[in-house]
Design a protein around this motif. Structure first.
Motif, PDB file in Angstrom:
ATOM      1  N   GLY A 186       0.803  -1.208   0.000  1.00 12.53           N
ATOM      2  CA  GLY A 186       0.000   0.000   0.000  1.00 12.53           C
ATOM      3  C   GLY A 186       0.836   1.258   0.000  1.00 12.53           C
ATOM      4  N   ILE A 187       0.179   2.378   0.283  1.00 13.54           N
ATOM      5  CA  ILE A 187       0.820   3.689   0.327  1.00 13.54           C
ATOM      6  C   ILE A 187       0.501   4.316   1.684  1.00 13.54           C
ATOM      7  CG2 ILE A 187       1.143   5.905  -0.829  1.00 13.54           C
ATOM      8  CD1 ILE A 187      -0.171   4.691  -3.308  1.00 13.54           C
ATOM      9  N   PHE A 188       1.515   4.887   2.332  1.00 15.23           N
ATOM     10  CA  PHE A 188       1.355   5.350   3.711  1.00 15.23           C
ATOM     11  C   PHE A 188       2.046   6.690   3.920  1.00 15.23           C
ATOM     12  CE2 PHE A 188       1.697   0.783   3.377  1.00 15.23           C
ATOM     13  CZ  PHE A 188       0.610   0.305   4.094  1.00 15.23           C
ATOM     14  N   THR A 189       1.375   7.586   4.649  1.00 16.05           N
ATOM     15  CA  THR A 189       2.056   8.770   5.149  1.00 16.05           C
ATOM     16  C   THR A 189       2.924   8.333   6.333  1.00 16.05           C
ATOM     17  OG1 THR A 189       0.336   9.302   6.750  1.00 16.05           O
ATOM     18  CG2 THR A 189       0.059  10.193   4.520  1.00 16.05           C
ATOM     19  N   ASP A 190       3.739   9.251   6.838  1.00 14.88           N
ATOM     20  CA  ASP A 190       4.554   8.911   8.013  1.00 14.88           C
ATOM     21  C   ASP A 190       3.657   8.530   9.194  1.00 14.88           C
ATOM     22  OD1 ASP A 190       6.797   9.415   6.548  1.00 14.88           O
ATOM     23  OD2 ASP A 190       7.150  11.417   7.381  1.00 14.88           O
ATOM     24  N   ALA A 191       2.573   9.299   9.369  1.00 13.21           N
ATOM     25  CA  ALA A 191       1.644   8.983  10.451  1.00 13.21           C
ATOM     26  C   ALA A 191       0.972   7.633  10.197  1.00 13.21           C
ATOM     27  CB  ALA A 191       0.591  10.087  10.582  1.00 13.21           C
ATOM     28  N   GLY A 192       0.680   7.350   8.929  1.00 18.51           N
ATOM     29  CA  GLY A 192       0.065   6.081   8.577  1.00 18.51           C
ATOM     30  C   GLY A 192       0.971   4.903   8.870  1.00 18.51           C
ATOM     31  N   LEU A 193       2.259   5.044   8.605  1.00 23.56           N
ATOM     32  CA  LEU A 193       3.208   3.969   8.913  1.00 23.56           C
ATOM     33  C   LEU A 193       3.276   3.716  10.419  1.00 23.56           C
ATOM     34  CD1 LEU A 193       6.210   4.641   6.489  1.00 23.56           C
ATOM     35  CD2 LEU A 193       4.720   2.632   6.518  1.00 23.56           C
ATOM     36  N   ARG A 194       3.211   4.790  11.209  1.00 24.01           N
ATOM     37  CA  ARG A 194       3.240   4.611  12.664  1.00 24.01           C
ATOM     38  C   ARG A 194       1.985   3.877  13.134  1.00 24.01           C
ATOM     39  NH1 ARG A 194       5.434   9.902  12.406  1.00 24.01           N
ATOM     40  NH2 ARG A 194       3.385  10.831  12.814  1.00 24.01           N
ATOM     41  N   ARG A 195       0.840   4.260  12.580  1.00 23.41           N
ATOM     42  CA  ARG A 195      -0.399   3.602  12.985  1.00 23.41           C
ATOM     43  C   ARG A 195      -0.433   2.159  12.502  1.00 23.41           C
ATOM     44  NH1 ARG A 195      -3.281   8.019  11.746  1.00 23.41           N
ATOM     45  NH2 ARG A 195      -4.481   6.990  10.118  1.00 23.41           N
TER      46      ARG A 195
ATOM     47  N   LEU B 298      -9.180  -5.337   5.125  1.00 24.28           N
ATOM     48  CA  LEU B 298     -10.359  -4.481   5.099  1.00 24.28           C
ATOM     49  C   LEU B 298     -10.394  -3.534   6.300  1.00 24.28           C
ATOM     50  CD1 LEU B 298     -13.064  -7.052   3.930  1.00 24.28           C
ATOM     51  CD2 LEU B 298     -11.970  -5.250   2.569  1.00 24.28           C
ATOM     52  N   GLU B 299      -9.943  -4.004   7.456  1.00 28.76           N
ATOM     53  CA  GLU B 299      -9.889  -3.125   8.629  1.00 28.76           C
ATOM     54  C   GLU B 299      -8.897  -1.989   8.414  1.00 28.76           C
ATOM     55  OE1 GLU B 299      -9.008  -5.579  11.985  1.00 28.76           O
ATOM     56  OE2 GLU B 299     -10.957  -6.589  11.959  1.00 28.76           O
ATOM     57  N   LEU B 300      -7.748  -2.297   7.834  1.00 30.04           N
ATOM     58  CA  LEU B 300      -6.759  -1.257   7.563  1.00 30.04           C
ATOM     59  C   LEU B 300      -7.264  -0.289   6.496  1.00 30.04           C
ATOM     60  CD1 LEU B 300      -3.499  -3.395   7.653  1.00 30.04           C
ATOM     61  CD2 LEU B 300      -4.025  -1.456   9.143  1.00 30.04           C
ATOM     62  N   ARG B 301      -7.945  -0.823   5.491  1.00 26.65           N
ATOM     63  CA  ARG B 301      -8.513   0.047   4.465  1.00 26.65           C
ATOM     64  C   ARG B 301      -9.534   1.014   5.082  1.00 26.65           C
ATOM     65  NH1 ARG B 301     -11.416  -1.513  -1.340  1.00 26.65           N
ATOM     66  NH2 ARG B 301     -12.808   0.297  -1.430  1.00 26.65           N
ATOM     67  N   ALA B 302     -10.412   0.489   5.935  1.00 23.57           N
ATOM     68  CA  ALA B 302     -11.423   1.335   6.580  1.00 23.57           C
ATOM     69  C   ALA B 302     -10.770   2.409   7.447  1.00 23.57           C
ATOM     70  CB  ALA B 302     -12.366   0.473   7.418  1.00 23.57           C
ATOM     71  N   GLU B 303      -9.723   2.024   8.169  1.00 23.12           N
ATOM     72  CA  GLU B 303      -8.985   2.996   8.981  1.00 23.12           C
ATOM     73  C   GLU B 303      -8.405   4.092   8.102  1.00 23.12           C
ATOM     74  OE1 GLU B 303      -6.752   4.919  12.025  1.00 23.12           O
ATOM     75  OE2 GLU B 303      -8.459   3.544  12.118  1.00 23.12           O
ATOM     76  N   GLY B 304      -7.818   3.692   6.982  1.00 23.29           N
ATOM     77  CA  GLY B 304      -7.202   4.658   6.083  1.00 23.29           C
ATOM     78  C   GLY B 304      -8.202   5.558   5.392  1.00 23.29           C
ATOM     79  N   GLU B 305      -9.383   5.041   5.103  1.00 18.32           N
ATOM     80  CA  GLU B 305     -10.396   5.867   4.445  1.00 18.32           C
ATOM     81  C   GLU B 305     -10.913   6.962   5.365  1.00 18.32           C
ATOM     82  OE1 GLU B 305     -13.015   2.746   3.130  1.00 18.32           O
ATOM     83  OE2 GLU B 305     -12.287   2.876   1.068  1.00 18.32           O
ATOM     84  N   GLN B 306     -10.798   6.746   6.670  1.00 16.84           N
ATOM     85  CA  GLN B 306     -11.210   7.774   7.622  1.00 16.84           C
ATOM     86  C   GLN B 306     -10.156   8.875   7.757  1.00 16.84           C
ATOM     87  OE1 GLN B 306     -12.113   5.905  11.363  1.00 16.84           O
ATOM     88  NE2 GLN B 306     -13.958   4.887  10.595  1.00 16.84           N
ATOM     89  N   THR B 307      -8.892   8.488   7.679  1.00 16.45           N
ATOM     90  CA  THR B 307      -7.811   9.443   7.957  1.00 16.45           C
ATOM     91  C   THR B 307      -7.053   9.904   6.713  1.00 16.45           C
ATOM     92  OG1 THR B 307      -6.183   7.677   8.249  1.00 16.45           O
ATOM     93  CG2 THR B 307      -7.465   8.315  10.187  1.00 16.45           C
ATOM     94  N   GLY B 308      -7.081   9.100   5.650  1.00 10.18           N
ATOM     95  CA  GLY B 308      -6.293   9.422   4.459  1.00 10.18           C
ATOM     96  C   GLY B 308      -4.829   9.075   4.583  1.00 10.18           C
ATOM     97  N   ASP B 309      -4.428   8.418   5.675  1.00  9.59           N
ATOM     98  CA  ASP B 309      -3.018   8.119   5.922  1.00  9.59           C
ATOM     99  C   ASP B 309      -2.591   6.733   5.452  1.00  9.59           C
ATOM    100  OD1 ASP B 309      -2.539  10.557   7.090  1.00  9.59           O
ATOM    101  OD2 ASP B 309      -2.914   9.852   9.135  1.00  9.59           O
ATOM    102  N   ILE B 310      -3.576   5.879   5.157  1.00  7.78           N
ATOM    103  CA  ILE B 310      -3.280   4.494   4.813  1.00  7.78           C
ATOM    104  C   ILE B 310      -4.107   4.080   3.607  1.00  7.78           C
ATOM    105  CG2 ILE B 310      -3.514   2.079   5.589  1.00  7.78           C
ATOM    106  CD1 ILE B 310      -3.110   3.050   8.458  1.00  7.78           C
ATOM    107  N   MET B 311      -3.455   3.495   2.600  1.00  7.90           N
ATOM    108  CA  MET B 311      -4.134   2.817   1.503  1.00  7.90           C
ATOM    109  C   MET B 311      -3.528   1.426   1.377  1.00  7.90           C
ATOM    110  SD  MET B 311      -4.778   5.571  -1.569  1.00  7.90           S
ATOM    111  CE  MET B 311      -3.249   6.480  -1.376  1.00  7.90           C
ATOM    112  N   VAL B 312      -4.373   0.403   1.449  1.00 14.01           N
ATOM    113  CA  VAL B 312      -3.903  -0.975   1.387  1.00 14.01           C
ATOM    114  C   VAL B 312      -4.569  -1.679   0.217  1.00 14.01           C
ATOM    115  CG1 VAL B 312      -3.837  -3.202   2.578  1.00 14.01           C
ATOM    116  CG2 VAL B 312      -3.466  -1.103   3.860  1.00 14.01           C
ATOM    117  N   PHE B 313      -3.762  -2.272  -0.672  1.00 11.20           N
ATOM    118  CA  PHE B 313      -4.286  -2.907  -1.877  1.00 11.20           C
ATOM    119  C   PHE B 313      -4.295  -4.434  -1.791  1.00 11.20           C
ATOM    120  CE2 PHE B 313      -2.042   1.025  -3.515  1.00 11.20           C
ATOM    121  CZ  PHE B 313      -3.190   1.797  -3.496  1.00 11.20           C
TER     122      PHE B 313
END
Length: 378
Positions: free
Chosen positions: A56-65, A127-142
């Motif tokens: 996936g693609i991650f911001t710095d905050a997304g990688l920490r989460r 799917l849980e990580l995708r849902a988390e990322g859709e709320q924050t924009g910090d995580i995209m998981v393919f």
């Protein structure tokens, strides 16, 4: 229209071979994006095939989460490929964070699960990580699956290939699906970018799925984890391939019997007529209305191409068994660019009853007709 290109090889090859083929077919796609499915991984992933890989693609905050989430779940990182571009992105490409593929060791309590239970838990985690990322924009998981990497981005495929340095040996693969277009039927969204993936199966489509709504509703009624999302009308083709092989237990040559069943006259002399008639009735809501050309890859590395009855989207398969390499392409020019040294008289363009299949041994194109006897899953 968009353009599709897939490559299957006995030895790992660079994803840029597929990107180059898309570039040759550039007049047939709008250059608005690229998606890659990679399996049969080489390089450092060669010895890590039992470990699921999160892409996936991650911001710095997304990688920490992500790290916090995976640690809490009991996963431990085994190996990672991280790429954070240090140059400006191509025109039209957003500036993002880190493009990552991370192989994880399973939580101890997961290691004795059977394959079906483990697969379902991996899908739920994605799917849980995708849902988390859709709320924050910090995580995209393919994808989150063993021996699998997926990369998606907006922009011209060749420019993206150079920007993300997709020729790196650490992401070489034996099986590659590549599509040269972002989603243009709906809003631009990387989750709408082909190829799509579920539990070891990836597919991509050139066409328009006008039967999308009834297909989606039927799939969602099956109670299968992962039959959701649907940012693109083409994602259902991946789920139908999953349903056909993993839930119905049929060989991929039966995929056509689900999406484009024969009419009564065509099947009247078929040795499996009674079964096919029942299958057609049971899965009638999965029948597609094209035009569509579908290219896909199964978990064992088997690659296939199928089309609907309208046959209004091009597709050709060819290769060289001595090289151990075959390609599936929207146009002959893409095939010529990737495998110029082949017997072109053996190129195959599937017709409306056909499925073209190349096994992981890359020895031949198997031509399956809906008139042939049915097979159990191989």
């Amino acid at each position: 229209m968009c353009r599709l290109f897939a490559l299957t090889s006995r030895d790992p090859v660079s994803p840029m071979l597929a990107i180059d083929a898309l570039n040759v077919m550039k007049e047939g796609h709008d250059g608005s994006g690229v998606g890659l499915y990679l399996s049969g991984l080489g390089g450092p992933f060669e010895d890590l095939k039992e470990y699921p890989v999160l892409s996936g693609i991650f911001t710095d905050a997304g990688l920490r989460r992500l790290s916090e989430y995976m640690t809490e779940k009991g996963f431990s990182s085994k190996y990672s490929v991280m790429f954070k571009p240090d140059t400006e992105p191509p025109v039209g490409t957003p500036k993002r964070g880190t493009y990552a593929s991370i192989a994880y060791e399973l939580p101890p309590e997961w290691k004795d699960l059977d394959k079906d239970d483990l697969g379902e838990r991996l899908v739920k985690t994605r799917l849980e990580l995708r849902a988390e990322g859709e709320q924050t924009g910090d995580i995209m998981v393919f994808s989150f699956w063993p021996d699998t990497i997926m990369i998606k981005e907006v922009g011209d495929p060749m420019a993206i290939g150079e920007y993300l340095q997709l020729g790196r040996e650490e992401i070489h693969a034996r099986h590659i699906l590549a599509q040269g277009r972002q989603n243009t039927n709906y809003a631009i969204n990387l989750y709408a970018c082909h190829p799509f993936f579920i539990e070891g199966i990836g597919t991509m489509t050139n066409g328009e799925n006008t039967a999308f709504i009834p297909i989606k509703e039927y799939l969602q009624s099956r109670g299968v984890t992962g039959y959701q999302g649907y940012q693109s009308d083409s994602e259902v083709f991946t789920h139908i391939a999953h349903f056909t092989t993993k839930k119905l237990g049929l060989d991929i040559s039966a995929y056509k019997h689900v999406i484009t069943p024969m009419n009564d006259d065509e099947m009247k002399d078929h040795q499996d007529r009674e079964f096919l008639s029942s299958l057609k009735k049971a899965c009638r809501k999965l029948i597609i209305d094209g035009p569509n050309c579908v290219i896909g890859c199964l978990e064992n590395g088997t690659m296939f191409m199928a089309q609907d009855r309208k046959k209004l989207r091009p597709g050709v398969v060819g290769g060289n068994p001595e090289l151990g390499m075959y390609a599936f392409s929207s146009e002959i020019c893409g095939l010529n660019a990737a495998i110029p040294d082949r017997d072109k008289s053996q190129d195959f363009q599937p017709m409306h009853l056909d499925t073209a299949i190349v096994g992981p041994d890359c020895r031949e194109v198997v031509k399956c007709s809906q008139k042939d006897p049915l097979l159990l899953q191989r």
